[in-house]
Design an enzyme around this catalytic site. Structure first.
Site, PDB file in Angstrom:
ATOM      1  N   ASN A   4       0.880  -1.293  -0.187  1.00  0.00           N
ATOM      2  CA  ASN A   4      -0.139  -0.119   0.078  1.00  0.00           C
ATOM      3  C   ASN A   4       0.943   1.035  -0.161  1.00  0.00           C
ATOM      4  OD1 ASN A   4      -2.017   1.732   0.778  1.00  0.00           O
ATOM      5  ND2 ASN A   4      -2.259   1.432   2.487  1.00  0.00           N
ATOM      6  N   LYS A  54       0.236   4.312  -0.468  1.00  0.00           N
ATOM      7  CA  LYS A  54      -0.951   6.036   0.056  1.00  0.00           C
ATOM      8  C   LYS A  54      -0.357   6.349  -0.506  1.00  0.00           C
ATOM      9  CE  LYS A  54      -0.048   2.854   4.573  1.00  0.00           C
ATOM     10  NZ  LYS A  54       0.216   3.374   6.247  1.00  0.00           N
ATOM     11  N   HIS A  88      -9.591   1.050   4.684  1.00  0.00           N
ATOM     12  CA  HIS A  88      -7.810   1.257   5.580  1.00  0.00           C
ATOM     13  C   HIS A  88      -8.511   2.406   6.733  1.00  0.00           C
ATOM     14  CE1 HIS A  88      -4.138   2.424   6.456  1.00  0.00           C
ATOM     15  NE2 HIS A  88      -3.796   1.032   6.588  1.00  0.00           N
ATOM     16  N   GLU A 123      -6.762   4.397   8.062  1.00  0.00           N
ATOM     17  CA  GLU A 123      -6.687   6.013   7.456  1.00  0.00           C
ATOM     18  C   GLU A 123      -8.011   6.217   7.099  1.00  0.00           C
ATOM     19  OE1 GLU A 123      -3.331   5.681   5.363  1.00  0.00           O
ATOM     20  OE2 GLU A 123      -1.888   4.946   7.779  1.00  0.00           O
ATOM     21  N   GLU A 131      -5.650  -4.851  10.752  1.00  0.00           N
ATOM     22  CA  GLU A 131      -4.463  -3.950  10.771  1.00  0.00           C
ATOM     23  C   GLU A 131      -4.674  -3.445  12.262  1.00  0.00           C
ATOM     24  OE1 GLU A 131      -2.373  -3.210   6.782  1.00  0.00           O
ATOM     25  OE2 GLU A 131      -4.068  -1.725   7.308  1.00  0.00           O
ATOM     26  N   GLY A 138       2.388   1.915  11.636  1.00  0.00           N
ATOM     27  CA  GLY A 138       3.300   3.191  10.354  1.00  0.00           C
ATOM     28  C   GLY A 138       4.022   3.701  11.626  1.00  0.00           C
ATOM     29  N   SER A 186       3.277  -2.252  10.547  1.00  0.00           N
ATOM     30  CA  SER A 186       4.791  -2.296  10.875  1.00  0.00           C
ATOM     31  C   SER A 186       5.609  -3.420   9.930  1.00  0.00           C
ATOM     32  CB  SER A 186       5.195  -1.659  12.032  1.00  0.00           C
ATOM     33  OG  SER A 186       4.658  -0.072  11.817  1.00  0.00           O
TER      34      SER A 186
HETATM   35  C1  PEP Z   1      -1.009  -0.042   6.340  1.00  0.00           C
HETATM   36  O1  PEP Z   1      -0.494   1.210   5.833  1.00  0.00           O
HETATM   37  O2  PEP Z   1      -1.497  -0.805   5.478  1.00  0.00           O
HETATM   38  C2  PEP Z   1       0.473  -0.757   6.641  1.00  0.00           C
HETATM   39  C3  PEP Z   1       0.370  -1.399   7.552  1.00  0.00           C
HETATM   40  O3  PEP Z   1       1.439   0.477   7.136  1.00  0.00           O
HETATM   41  P1  PEP Z   1       2.620   0.532   7.485  1.00  0.00           P
HETATM   42  O4  PEP Z   1       3.220  -0.998   7.247  1.00  0.00           O
HETATM   43  O5  PEP Z   1       3.894   1.009   7.283  1.00  0.00           O
HETATM   44  O6  PEP Z   1       2.280  -0.210   8.997  1.00  0.00           O
END
Ligand code: PEP
Length: 249
Positions: A8, A10, A98, A100, A168, A174, A212
């Site tokens: 992703n 973003k 997601h 976000e 998630e 992040g 992460s």
């Molecule tokens: C995500 O945005 O779906 C995600 C898992 O980000 P990160 O790997 O940076 O934590």
């Protein structure tokens, strides 16, 4: 089950960086014989770069998807992109709900459900994100949250060919913090049992972990039962990190 490793991107990168990254990943895939026997690879660039990335990936095993879509079919919805438009430019997948988008754009479970219906109508595979906040986990509400997000954001009649779940935990996205292997095991087991009780092929629906995931923790996370791949944010922006995660899968 064959793993799915999804990047992703973003709202990152410019055109030049997006092209460079896509070329690096395509050459990695072409130098890794039979990689697609073991792992599916997906890139979800920003809308503006999807067509170009798709063109670069067209003869490779790498699929391309989007990070969101509208629940409207078409019409006067300024700024929106429909599922049909994504299909039209060669997307196979779309990330929906997601955290976000839930957090910054007020997306409710109901909106997520309608977007999944729109994606299904166009033959796209939805990757539906669910996950608890830190506060919800601290209050020990994480299991209830996951059960209710699954119930309210996934339409009836879905199957392993048109839906993927991404667990998630919001506090792990992040932040460099990952859920512990025991927590990932427990949450994925719970999600699997919910999927099995609701969908006839619920044991075949992929459940990704996101939050992460990096080269140094990918092997451990991906070896946990019911972890069928990863949704990767930060580490998907660097070819060496993303390919290292793919190799672990
Ligand atoms: C995500 O945005 O779906 C995600 C898992 O980000 P990160 O790997 O940076 O934590």
């Amino acid at each position: 089950m064959k793993k799915l490793i999804a990047g992703n991107w973003k709202m990152n990168m410019n055109r030049e960086d997006a092209i460079k990254l896509a070329f690096s990943l395509v050459s990695f895939a072409s130098e890794s014989p039979k990689i697609d026997d073991k792992c599916d690879i997906l890139l979800c660039p920003p809308f503006t770069y999807i067509s170009q990335v798709k063109e670069i990936c067209k003869d490779s095993v790498i699929s391309v998807g989007a990070q969101d879509c509208s629940f409207h079919e078409n019409g006067a919805y300024t700024g929106e992109i429909s599922a049909n438009m994504l299909y039209d430019i060669g997307c196979n997948y779309v990330i929906i709900g997601h955290s976000e988008r839930r957090q910054y754009h007020g997306e409710t479970d109901d909106i997520v459900l309608n977007k999944v219906c729109a994606a299904r109508q166009e033959g796209l595979i939805s990757i539906v994100c669910i996950g608890e906040t830190k506060e919800e986990r601290d209050k020990k509400k994480h299991e209830d949250i996951i059960i209710s997000q699954l119930a309210a954001s996934i339409p009836d009649g879905m199957n392993s060919q048109n839906i993927v779940i991404a667990y998630e935990p919001v506090w792990a996205i992040g932040t460099g913090k990952t859920a512990s292997p025991d927590d990932v095991f427990d949450m994925h087991k719970l999600i699997r049992s919910e999927l099995k009780s609701r969908f006839s092929d619920g044991s075949d629906i992929r459940i990704l972990y996101g939050g992460s995931m990096k080269p140094d923790n990918a092997k451990q996370l991906l070896s946990i039962e019911n972890v069928d791949g990863g949704l990767i944010g930060g580490a998907s922006l660097k070819a060496d990190q993303f390919t290292s995660i793919i190799q672990k899968a």
